[in-house]
Write an enzyme that holds these catalytic residues in place. Structure first.
Site, PDB file in Angstrom:
ATOM      1  N   GLY A  38      -5.478   2.739  -4.353  1.00 30.54           N
ATOM      2  CA  GLY A  38      -6.079   4.001  -3.946  1.00 30.54           C
ATOM      3  C   GLY A  38      -6.268   4.924  -5.141  1.00 30.54           C
ATOM      4  O   GLY A  38      -5.920   4.585  -6.273  1.00 30.54           O
ATOM      5  N   TYR A 151      -2.093 -14.148   2.382  1.00 32.20           N
ATOM      6  CA  TYR A 151      -2.516 -12.871   2.954  1.00 32.20           C
ATOM      7  C   TYR A 151      -2.657 -12.985   4.469  1.00 32.20           C
ATOM      8  O   TYR A 151      -2.106 -12.168   5.219  1.00 32.20           O
ATOM      9  CB  TYR A 151      -3.845 -12.449   2.324  1.00 32.20           C
ATOM     10  CG  TYR A 151      -4.403 -11.148   2.849  1.00 32.20           C
ATOM     11  CD1 TYR A 151      -3.659  -9.976   2.779  1.00 32.20           C
ATOM     12  CD2 TYR A 151      -5.679 -11.095   3.403  1.00 32.20           C
ATOM     13  CE1 TYR A 151      -4.172  -8.777   3.242  1.00 32.20           C
ATOM     14  CE2 TYR A 151      -6.206  -9.900   3.865  1.00 32.20           C
ATOM     15  CZ  TYR A 151      -5.446  -8.740   3.791  1.00 32.20           C
ATOM     16  OH  TYR A 151      -5.958  -7.563   4.261  1.00 32.20           O
TER      17      TYR A 151
END
Length: 323
Positions: A38, A151
């Site tokens: 982010g 994942y």
């Protein structure tokens, strides 16, 4: 008093847009992000809002997680290892971040009786061939020797854990599976296809398409995605069941590259790159991925509103503004 929403991964692509939406609608928004993927730039415009609070912290920081959960009515857990390249290159981080982070959030939510929404992924469907993908379909994953499946498996464990907390403790939990979210602010750094294609096209660099380019995906605008997340958050139903949130704009990667090249007026060549060269030998990809969104329609009367042309134009405009 305004309801408070605690968002993990708040400075990310989806988290920042979701924060803006909820603040506009009167919610108090608090959140954490370690800024690994982010950016503070994504939430800079929110910092002076008295109903917004941001902490730079890891999801494994028990003190911050506990404090924010104690103030919240709802937790939206977006923090995760993201992007195919990161997942292949750093499998330990992928597994630990996804599973351990979700466990900490659920334990905190149980202490303070928060409603919890857990972001999952269409990767969970693995190599399934039944189309479109429905939430209760069987899944087929590749072998544990292929890191990319870490994942999918870790997000499946997140879902299992969340649903177990709902079943055993009565905690209000809703996992939702996202399908290729796209829009302004998305980073191409970890393999996100549309921002990378757009940046290459605007720079007149080769647009690199992996494999044979015939694999297809459905894309959904982030503005439609956050509207769906909010609808689930506010719904009295849907608890204890998984929901697909995704678009119906199915297109091959080769056709996508050609469409972006045309829309940007680019002189880029389209260059085909074998998977073994792009990632690692034996990399596995899915030929098709399309969501069944009938559960979202039934639960919260949601469906995407923006077509692929609109999605691409928004990304192109955003990337041009950064040049």
């Amino acid at each position: 008093m305004n309801q408070t929403v605690f968002i993990t991964g708040i400075a990310g692509f989806i988290g920042s847009h979701l924060s803006e939406l909820l603040l506009k609608q009167g919610y108090r928004v608090i959140g954490l992000d370690n800024l690994s993927t982010g950016s503070v730039d994504n939430i800079a415009s929110l910092m002076d809002n008295p109903n917004f609070h941001f902490a730079r912290a890891d999801i494994d920081c028990d003190l911050v997680v506990d404090r924010m959960a104690s103030q919240a009515d709802t937790i939206i857990h977006l923090a995760a290892a993201v992007g195919v390249e990161l997942i292949v290159d750093r499998p330990v981080q992928t597994i630990e971040t996804n599973i351990m982070g979700t466990e900490k959030i659920l334990k905190a939510a149980l202490r303070y009786d928060n409603r919890v929404l857990i972001a999952s992924t269409s990767e969970v469907y693995g190599k399934g061939i039944r189309m479109p993908f429905a939430e209760d379909d069987d899944v087929v994953l590749g072998p544990t020797s292929k890191h990319r499946w870490a994942y999918a498996a870790s997000k499946m464990v997140d879902e299992f854990l969340g649903l177990a907390y709902h079943h055993e403790y009565g905690l209000e939990v809703i996992p939702f599976r996202l399908f290729n979210t796209v829009g302004p602010r998305q980073s191409g750094r970890y393999g996100m296809v549309i921002p990378r294609f757009v940046r290459w096209a605007l720079a007149n660099e080769p647009i690199r398409v992996y494999g044979d380019g015939l694999q297809t995906r459905c894309f959904c605008h982030v503005f439609d995605i956050i509207r769906g997340i909010q609808a689930l958050m506010e719904s009295k139903g849907g608890t204890g069941s998984v929901h697909n949130i995704g678009g119906l704009n199915e297109i091959s990667m080769l056709a996508l590259a050609e469409m972006i090249k045309e829309m940007t007026g680019s002189q880029s060549e389209i260059k085909m790159i074998p998977y073994d060269e792009a990632y690692s030998p034996g990399f596995e990809d899915m030929r098709q991925r399309r969501p069944d969104i009938s559960r979202m329609k039934k639960s919260v009367d949601w469906e995407p509103r923006r077509d692929l042309q609109t999605i691409l134009q928004d990304v192109i405009d955003f990337e041009r503004s950064r040049i």
